[in-house]
Design a protein around this motif. Structure first.
Motif, PDB file in Angstrom:
ATOM      1  N   PRO A  77       0.800  -1.261   0.062  1.00 58.91           N
ATOM      2  CA  PRO A  77       0.013  -0.051  -0.042  1.00 58.91           C
ATOM      3  C   PRO A  77       0.806   1.412   0.193  1.00 58.91           C
ATOM      4  O   PRO A  77       0.492   2.244  -0.600  1.00 58.91           O
ATOM      5  N   TYR A  78       1.992   1.382   0.741  1.00 60.71           N
ATOM      6  CA  TYR A  78       2.876   2.487   0.770  1.00 60.71           C
ATOM      7  C   TYR A  78       3.287   2.855  -0.705  1.00 60.71           C
ATOM      8  O   TYR A  78       3.382   3.745  -1.299  1.00 60.71           O
ATOM      9  N   ASN A  79       3.965   1.532  -1.196  1.00 66.53           N
ATOM     10  CA  ASN A  79       4.669   1.808  -2.426  1.00 66.53           C
ATOM     11  C   ASN A  79       3.532   2.129  -3.680  1.00 66.53           C
ATOM     12  O   ASN A  79       3.844   2.977  -4.429  1.00 66.53           O
ATOM     13  N   SER A  80       2.464   1.536  -3.539  1.00 66.20           N
ATOM     14  CA  SER A  80       1.223   1.796  -4.434  1.00 66.20           C
ATOM     15  C   SER A  80       1.090   3.283  -4.618  1.00 66.20           C
ATOM     16  O   SER A  80       0.778   4.281  -5.495  1.00 66.20           O
ATOM     17  N   VAL A  81       0.556   3.917  -3.248  1.00 64.88           N
ATOM     18  CA  VAL A  81       0.200   5.230  -3.047  1.00 64.88           C
ATOM     19  C   VAL A  81       1.352   6.333  -3.547  1.00 64.88           C
ATOM     20  O   VAL A  81       1.099   7.196  -4.144  1.00 64.88           O
ATOM     21  N   LEU A  82       2.653   5.899  -3.073  1.00 61.26           N
ATOM     22  CA  LEU A  82       3.914   6.850  -3.453  1.00 61.26           C
ATOM     23  C   LEU A  82       3.974   6.799  -4.984  1.00 61.26           C
ATOM     24  O   LEU A  82       4.210   7.822  -5.636  1.00 61.26           O
ATOM     25  N   ALA A  83       3.705   5.781  -5.541  1.00 60.61           N
ATOM     26  CA  ALA A  83       3.723   5.614  -7.051  1.00 60.61           C
ATOM     27  C   ALA A  83       2.579   6.284  -7.722  1.00 60.61           C
ATOM     28  O   ALA A  83       2.674   6.873  -8.805  1.00 60.61           O
ATOM     29  N   MET A  84       1.401   6.328  -6.962  1.00 59.78           N
ATOM     30  CA  MET A  84       0.185   6.820  -7.733  1.00 59.78           C
ATOM     31  C   MET A  84       0.404   8.501  -7.860  1.00 59.78           C
ATOM     32  O   MET A  84       0.162   8.662  -9.107  1.00 59.78           O
ATOM     33  N   ARG A  85       0.991   9.163  -6.949  1.00 56.24           N
ATOM     34  CA  ARG A  85       1.375  10.209  -7.079  1.00 56.24           C
ATOM     35  C   ARG A  85       2.132  10.745  -8.277  1.00 56.24           C
ATOM     36  O   ARG A  85       1.935  11.731  -9.023  1.00 56.24           O
ATOM     37  N   GLU A  86       3.077   9.785  -8.584  1.00 57.50           N
ATOM     38  CA  GLU A  86       4.019  10.130  -9.883  1.00 57.50           C
ATOM     39  C   GLU A  86       3.146   9.902 -11.037  1.00 57.50           C
ATOM     40  O   GLU A  86       3.454  10.733 -11.902  1.00 57.50           O
ATOM     41  N   LEU A  87       2.515   8.758 -11.156  1.00 59.01           N
ATOM     42  CA  LEU A  87       1.720   8.486 -12.406  1.00 59.01           C
ATOM     43  C   LEU A  87       0.831   9.544 -12.444  1.00 59.01           C
ATOM     44  O   LEU A  87       0.509   9.958 -13.437  1.00 59.01           O
ATOM     45  N   THR A  88       0.184  10.110 -11.530  1.00 59.70           N
ATOM     46  CA  THR A  88      -0.828  11.240 -11.820  1.00 59.70           C
ATOM     47  C   THR A  88      -0.288  12.526 -12.307  1.00 59.70           C
ATOM     48  O   THR A  88      -0.860  13.068 -13.133  1.00 59.70           O
ATOM     49  N   GLU A  89       0.996  12.771 -11.818  1.00 62.08           N
ATOM     50  CA  GLU A  89       1.730  13.865 -12.274  1.00 62.08           C
ATOM     51  C   GLU A  89       2.481  13.626 -13.663  1.00 62.08           C
ATOM     52  O   GLU A  89       2.334  14.958 -14.331  1.00 62.08           O
TER      53      GLU A  89
END
Length: 467
Positions: free
Chosen positions: A182-194
């Motif tokens: 969950p940590y890895n996914s949410v941290l990655a989500m920010r990068e994907l969104t940006e």
């Protein structure tokens, strides 16, 4: 002819990527009977000696960059049936791995290998006459895929800002064995969104459900309903790899997604769709670029006396939750836009007729009722008469993101496992709260759109005349 480069990062990214190359070679061999380097091959492959079209194939190299911070998967590729396809200049590996830690992949390895990654990306781009798109393949739950994968994404934006970036991201299931996913996914989500232009989210659980469904039908098929094995979306039969390994069936589904989305770039058709048209037509707002993929058919029947699945049924299946690669029901959510990428002998009239037939049951935002993008490729997948890939920009992704946020919050409230991340140079605790805020803002944007659905009037007349 335009070209694209595939960048596969981490264990999952490289396994999926290599299944794509394996099945793409099968597909081109099925079409290209003379074994000549042609325009279709040039979109994703380069002929090492015969540069010009019409030359006999010699050493065919995919336009790809393979990155992993463990050696196992990439070394397995170099020792397997695809060993002649890749050369060492396309590969970047380490031995230690990222330990399921986004910070290690993104900050530690991302900084240490930045120049090497950029050089390999530039070299891949130099082999292209007209570079149109980067395809990035990675997982969200692990350390290298999520961390280094999203670092590569930001480097692509930095080095090639005008080239489209399409990401295929594998999301972990709730039963994932990586506690910190969950940590890895949410941290990655920010990068994907940006930093991404489009993201195609794929949930592991959806892949498992499709594999189990096809497996059940294969073993318990009634007379007349036996499946044609090489036609299933889980099959790698006829590819370069002679044996099936664990997870190959799941990876084959994602490989088929990539085969279909790239079909218009690789083959001719009456209504070709450029890859950059996907973002231009399906992404009305820059952050809302998560496109839900669905594939159909998932199989064909072996009995030649039974007519192939009716074309209309194929279009209906594309909008059912059983054919989606994430667990969601699009018909109960709101469409911002939708692309239909059809392969095989299908007419434009068939396409338009089915859109008109399905339109009343598919709620679109009021300001984009005509938000359809269509493509027709004349070459069907191997083993099928026709196929359809639907890409829906739909608010149905919201529950998936909410579930991910809930799993993140359970860990973060207790500050569990944070010390593993904070010991990495450059990693601050604020990164967690900022990533959570970014995901919550994204969910809220989808929520606001969903709230407008209640105000939609089905089949509203365009003009009302007072009496």
């Amino acid at each position: 002819m335009t070209q694209s480069v595939v960048v596969q990062v981490g264990q999952c990214g490289n396994q999926v990527g290599c299944r794509f190359w394996d099945l793409a070679l099968r597909e081109h061999a099925h079409v290209n009977k003379r074994g000549l380097y042609d325009e279709a091959l040039s979109s994703f492959f380069r002929n090492y000696e015969g540069i010009c079209w019409g030359h006999i194939l010699t050493y065919l190299h995919p336009q790809a960059v393979l990155i992993d911070m463990e050696e196992g998967v990439v070394h397995g590729i170099l020792q397997g049936p695809l060993r002649e396809v890749f050369d060492s200049t396309q590969l970047l590996t380490d031995v230690s791995g990222s330990g399921n830690n986004w910070a290690v992949g993104n900050l530690m390895y991302g900084s240490a290998y930045r120049d090497s990654i950029v050089n390999k990306l530039r070299k891949a781009a130099e082999h292209c006459d007209c570079l149109q798109c980067f395809f990035l393949i990675h997982s969200m739950g692990g350390g290298t895929g999520s961390g280094l994968g999203t670092r590569v994404l930001s480097l692509l934006e930095e080095e090639f800002p005008d080239v489209c970036r399409i990401v295929t991201a594998m999301y972990p299931s709730a039963e994932d064995d990586v506690i910190t996913s969950p940590y890895n996914s949410v941290l990655a989500m920010r990068e994907l969104t940006e930093h991404a232009d489009c993201v195609l989210p794929v949930e592991n659980q959806s892949l498992v459900d499709i594999v189990n469904k096809i497996s059940l039908m294969s073993h318990d098929a009634k007379p007349g309903c036996v499946l044609k094995k090489e036609s299933t979306v889980t099959s790698g039969q006829g590819g370069v790899s002679p044996t099936e390994r664990p997870f190959d069936a799941m990876n084959n589904i994602v490989a088929n997604l990539l085969l279909n989305i790239t079909s218009s770039s690789r083959f001719d058709g009456s209504l070709n769709m450029d890859l950059n048209e996907i973002a231009n037509n399906l992404v009305p707002f820059p952050r809302l670029h998560y496109l839900v993929p669905s594939l159909t058919p998932l199989y064909t029947l072996a009995d030649v006396n039974i007519p192939t699945r009716r074309l209309d049924q194929m279009f209906s299946d594309a909008f059912s939750k059983e054919h989606q690669l994430i667990r969601a029901d699009p018909k109960h959510s709101l469409y911002l836009a939708c692309a239909l990428m059809v392969r095989g002998n299908v007419q434009v009239s068939d396409l338009r007729r089915n859109i008109e037939r399905l339109r009343p049951s598919l709620p679109f935002v009021s300001w984009n009722q005509e938000g359809w993008k269509t493509g027709l490729c004349s070459v069907p997948p191997v083993g099928h008469a026709h196929s359809l890939l639907a890409l829906a920009n739909n608010t149905c992704v919201k529950p998936t993101f909410m579930e991910l946020r809930d799993r993140f919050t359970k860990l973060y409230k207790k500050k569990a496992h944070l010390h593993h991340y904070l010991h990495v140079d450059g990693m601050e605790q604020s990164a967690f709260s900022e990533a959570l805020s970014s995901l919550s803002a994204l969910i809220e944007e989808y929520h606001h759109l969903d709230a407008t659905k209640a105000r939609l009037i089905p089949d509203a007349p365009r003009l009302s005349i007072a009496r």
